[in-house]
Design a protein around this motif. Structure first.
Motif, PDB file in Angstrom:
ATOM      1  N   LEU A  71       0.810  -1.219   0.000  1.00  0.00           N
ATOM      2  CA  LEU A  71       0.000   0.000   0.000  1.00  0.00           C
ATOM      3  C   LEU A  71       0.844   1.271   0.000  1.00  0.00           C
ATOM      4  O   LEU A  71       0.346   2.336  -0.354  1.00  0.00           O
ATOM      5  CB  LEU A  71      -0.953  -0.004   1.199  1.00  0.00           C
ATOM      6  N   GLN A 125       4.524   3.337  -4.691  1.00  0.00           N
ATOM      7  CA  GLN A 125       4.023   4.474  -5.464  1.00  0.00           C
ATOM      8  C   GLN A 125       3.102   4.064  -6.605  1.00  0.00           C
ATOM      9  O   GLN A 125       2.287   4.869  -7.064  1.00  0.00           O
ATOM     10  CB  GLN A 125       5.170   5.335  -5.973  1.00  0.00           C
ATOM     11  N   ASN A 126       3.186   2.843  -7.080  1.00  0.00           N
ATOM     12  CA  ASN A 126       2.294   2.383  -8.141  1.00  0.00           C
ATOM     13  C   ASN A 126       0.937   1.929  -7.602  1.00  0.00           C
ATOM     14  O   ASN A 126       0.006   1.728  -8.367  1.00  0.00           O
ATOM     15  CB  ASN A 126       2.936   1.231  -8.916  1.00  0.00           C
ATOM     16  N   ALA A 133      -0.216   3.169  -4.156  1.00  0.00           N
ATOM     17  CA  ALA A 133      -0.707   4.150  -3.177  1.00  0.00           C
ATOM     18  C   ALA A 133      -1.737   5.089  -3.790  1.00  0.00           C
ATOM     19  O   ALA A 133      -1.614   5.511  -4.931  1.00  0.00           O
ATOM     20  CB  ALA A 133       0.462   4.955  -2.619  1.00  0.00           C
ATOM     21  N   GLN A 134      -2.731   5.398  -3.010  1.00  0.00           N
ATOM     22  CA  GLN A 134      -3.791   6.312  -3.425  1.00  0.00           C
ATOM     23  C   GLN A 134      -3.675   7.644  -2.683  1.00  0.00           C
ATOM     24  O   GLN A 134      -4.656   8.348  -2.538  1.00  0.00           O
ATOM     25  CB  GLN A 134      -5.155   5.685  -3.128  1.00  0.00           C
ATOM     26  N   GLY A 135      -2.491   7.950  -2.192  1.00  0.00           N
ATOM     27  CA  GLY A 135      -2.282   9.197  -1.475  1.00  0.00           C
ATOM     28  C   GLY A 135      -2.583   9.112   0.006  1.00  0.00           C
ATOM     29  O   GLY A 135      -2.462  10.093   0.724  1.00  0.00           O
ATOM     30  N   GLU A 136      -2.992   7.948   0.465  1.00  0.00           N
ATOM     31  CA  GLU A 136      -3.284   7.764   1.876  1.00  0.00           C
ATOM     32  C   GLU A 136      -2.006   7.401   2.629  1.00  0.00           C
ATOM     33  O   GLU A 136      -1.142   6.728   2.095  1.00  0.00           O
ATOM     34  CB  GLU A 136      -4.291   6.633   2.069  1.00  0.00           C
ATOM     35  N   GLN A 170      -5.652  -1.353 -10.909  1.00  0.00           N
ATOM     36  CA  GLN A 170      -6.476  -0.256 -10.377  1.00  0.00           C
ATOM     37  C   GLN A 170      -7.883  -0.367 -10.846  1.00  0.00           C
ATOM     38  O   GLN A 170      -8.265  -0.892 -11.789  1.00  0.00           O
ATOM     39  CB  GLN A 170      -5.884   1.087 -10.780  1.00  0.00           C
TER      40      GLN A 170
END
Length: 98
Positions: free
Chosen positions: A38, A41-42, A44-47, A98
């Motif tokens: 999580l 970088q590929n 992660a959703q910015g969390e 995704q």
């Protein structure tokens, strides 16, 4: 309890400790892998992922030393813990859609 009974209880407790440590390692690797995935970088959703208090393999090794028992678990190797999590995470990252 007499001496013989105490020794038998110690052996039983030691065997249970080894089994529990193995289960703990599996659960730790599973959670560490997911946390690592999580944070990729590929993926992660910015969390921000709240994970382990240690940030390095060396600090993990220091923590694992506290779990070592001179007779029943004399060598707990960081490679058995860290690398297992990395392998699981790498598979998760490779299969991420995704």
């Amino acid at each position: 309890m007499n001496q013989k009974q105490l020794v038998a209880e110690r052996d039983a407790a030691g065997a249970a400790y080894v089994e529990a440590l193995s289960s703990f390692r599996d659960a730790w690797a599973r959670l560490a892998a997911i946390d690592r995935t999580l944070q990729n970088q590929n993926v992660a959703q910015g969390e921000t992922i709240r994970s382990w208090h240690f940030a390095s393999r060396t600090r993990l090794e220091d923590g694992l030393r506290a779990l070592q028992h001179l007779e029943f678990a004399p060598r707990i190797l960081v490679i058995d813990w860290h690398d297992r999590a990395v392998q699981i995470s790498d598979k998760q990252i490779e299969g991420f859609m995704q």
